[in-house]
Design an enzyme around this catalytic site. Structure first.
Site, short mmCIF file in Angstrom:
data_model
loop_
_atom_site.label_atom_id
_atom_site.label_comp_id
_atom_site.label_asym_id
_atom_site.label_seq_id
_atom_site.Cartn_x
_atom_site.Cartn_y
_atom_site.Cartn_z
CB THR A 107 6.59 -5.91 19.55
OG1 THR A 107 6.51 -4.54 19.98
CG2 THR A 107 7.23 -6.77 20.64
CE LYS A 110 8.66 0.51 20.47
NZ LYS A 110 8.17 -0.88 20.28
N GLY A 207 10.77 -0.95 10.27
CA GLY A 207 11.03 0.48 10.50
C GLY A 207 11.06 1.22 9.18
CG HIS A 234 9.27 -4.75 6.90
ND1 HIS A 234 9.28 -5.62 7.96
CD2 HIS A 234 8.07 -4.10 6.95
CE1 HIS A 234 8.14 -5.49 8.63
NE2 HIS A 234 7.39 -4.58 8.05
CD GLU A 237 7.36 -1.00 4.15
OE1 GLU A 237 8.38 -1.16 4.83
OE2 GLU A 237 6.24 -0.75 4.64
CG ASP A 313 1.21 -1.36 11.13
OD1 ASP A 313 1.82 -1.73 12.14
OD2 ASP A 313 1.78 -1.12 10.05
C1 6MZ Z 1 8.03 -0.99 8.19
C2 6MZ Z 1 6.73 -0.97 10.08
C3 6MZ Z 1 5.56 -0.86 9.29
O1 6MZ Z 1 7.38 -2.69 16.92
O2 6MZ Z 1 6.46 -0.76 18.18
N1 6MZ Z 1 6.34 -0.99 11.36
N2 6MZ Z 1 7.94 -1.06 9.53
N3 6MZ Z 1 6.96 -0.87 7.39
C4 6MZ Z 1 5.71 -0.79 7.89
N4 6MZ Z 1 4.67 -0.61 7.01
C5 6MZ Z 1 3.65 0.32 7.17
N5 6MZ Z 1 4.50 -0.84 10.12
C6 6MZ Z 1 5.01 -0.93 11.38
O3 6MZ Z 1 5.22 -1.67 16.19
C7 6MZ Z 1 5.35 -0.48 15.45
C8 6MZ Z 1 6.66 -0.48 14.67
O4 6MZ Z 1 6.61 -1.50 13.64
C9 6MZ Z 1 7.30 -1.07 12.49
C10 6MZ Z 1 7.86 0.32 12.79
O5 6MZ Z 1 9.18 0.20 13.27
C11 6MZ Z 1 6.92 0.80 13.89
O6 6MZ Z 1 7.51 1.79 14.70
P1 6MZ Z 1 6.14 -2.04 17.45
O7 6MZ Z 1 5.30 -2.95 18.26
#
Ligand code: 6MZ
Length: 372
Positions: A107, A110, A207, A234, A237, A313
């Protein structure tokens, strides 16, 4: 589906806010003053058609760009201490309920001055959520930090009635958001170091991949690496020639996605043996990959490259880790035995020590006897 649920699994790429339950997202939505203000502005005077709201949130197949817009909305709704605690508890319980025996949850810490939230207090809310888990026993403090009076000390194996309770290991990764500055990224790494005794084991770079530059994050990632934190990035992507190679040269312990690689980069990846976190549903739903038949899983699997299936996710993409295994099995024609081995191989790539690995080997061995 039952078999895929009962198989033990290891989840190494799950974003906390992306794994939110739909019901919790809806709850957060209707408890957000902004939402009611919006309703007022729209002239609805507080009358909301829930099915319409649900439709927006549950909408499938968003492009990668749309997904990051959705995350901004989710963050508006969920970034307060109480909600962060609730989501953490629920996400861990959801993974545990489908037999995830080891979970690395990531996570982005923030900061929001208007509600008195610092990166540290955000993370304290996450830890609070781990402590609130009741459905299973969880172990989130690495053994060397686990003193007798640690707040995390849990009666690991034996419940009051003497039967063995289910146990799930949870470890935390702090994400650097690609929108952040070098200073903000370094702040996150420092926080990770301070929270090592509370289950934080590494750093993730994530992100919107269309935002930010590798050189912005490099100082923070180098610092993390020097301090012995595990690192996952990452990587690839979106097509980005400036980034993929330096990322591979950096030698992170794992990378996520690895979609848009050139031939030379595939070669470098395979030589380096850096394990890849594969998120099938995420890649398909964000249209990063047009069809599962052409997913790079196949090539990497055939090359015996280290791989682990993950959800990314689970909430946003309406999936589960069991579903990802079932999907891979169907799409790539792999049997249960092969999928079980694939899950078990994940033990090698976890960001935890030998003791945890040994426990997991035992858990897979005893499951193998029961499932066969
Ligand atoms: C890149 C992703 C992501 O951190 O607020 N996040 N970053 N690629 C992806 N593929 C789809 N999926 C999620 O969880 C949400 C955050 O995780 C990252 C993004 O920064 C997103 O805002 P947390 O718990």
């Amino acid at each position: 589906m039952e078999w895929w649920v009962s198989m033990p699994k290891i989840e190494l790429h799950a974003h906390l806010n992306g794994s939110i339950r739909n019901s919790t997202l809806l709850y957060a939505l209707i408890h957000t003053p902004l939402f009611w203000e919006l309703a007022r502005v729209l002239g609805e005077k507080g009358v909301i058609v829930f099915s319409d709201v649900e439709h927006v949130i549950k909408k499938n197949d968003r492009s990668l760009g749309e997904v990051f817009k959705l995350f901004d909305l989710i963050h508006i709704l969920t970034t307060d201490h109480k909600t962060v605690t609730r989501i953490t508890k629920e996400v861990v319980e959801d993974f545990a309920s489908e037999n995830v025996v080891y979970l690395e949850l990531r996570t982005t810490p923030k900061k929001n001055d208007s509600i008195g939230m610092s990166k540290q207090s955000y993370m304290e809310a996450v830890i609070e959520g781990l402590r609130a888990v009741t459905a299973v026993d969880i172990d989130f403090v690495p053994h060397k930090f686990n003193t007798q009076d640690s707040l995390n000390t849990i009666a690991m194996n034996d419940a009051c009635d003497g039967t063995r309770r289910k146990k799930t290991y949870v470890r935390l990764l702090l994400s650097i958001d690609r929108r952040e500055t070098t200073e903000a990224a370094i702040e996150t790494v420092k926080l990770a170091l301070e929270m090592r005794g509370l289950g934080v084991v590494g750093i993730d770079l994530s992100g919107n991949p269309d935002v930010g530059e590798w050189n912005t994050f490099l100082p923070a990632l180098k610092f993390a690496q020097e301090q012995g934190l595990y690192i996952t990035l990452h990587c690839g992507e979106v097509p980005n020639r400036q980034e993929v190679q330096p990322m591979l040269d950096f030698l992170p312990q794992r990378i996520g996605h690895a979609i848009f690689f050139e031939e030379e980069e595939w070669r470098q990846l395979k030589t380096s043996k850096i394990p890849v976190e594969i998120c099938l549903t995420s890649n398909i739903k964000t249209e990063s990959i047009s069809s599962i038949d052409i997913h790079h899983f196949v090539d990497l699997y055939n090359a015996k490259h280290p791989l682990v299936l993950c959800t990314d996710d689970a909430g946003v993409f309406s999936t589960s880790l069991s579903n990802e295994y079932k999907l891979a099995s169907t799409a790539f024609g792999l049997g249960k035995r092969e999928m079980f081995e694939l899950a078990r191989n994940g033990i090698e790539f976890i960001f935890a020590g030998d003791e945890v690995k040994q426990y997991l080997v035992g858990a897979f061995d005893s499951a193998a006897k029961k499932l066969n």
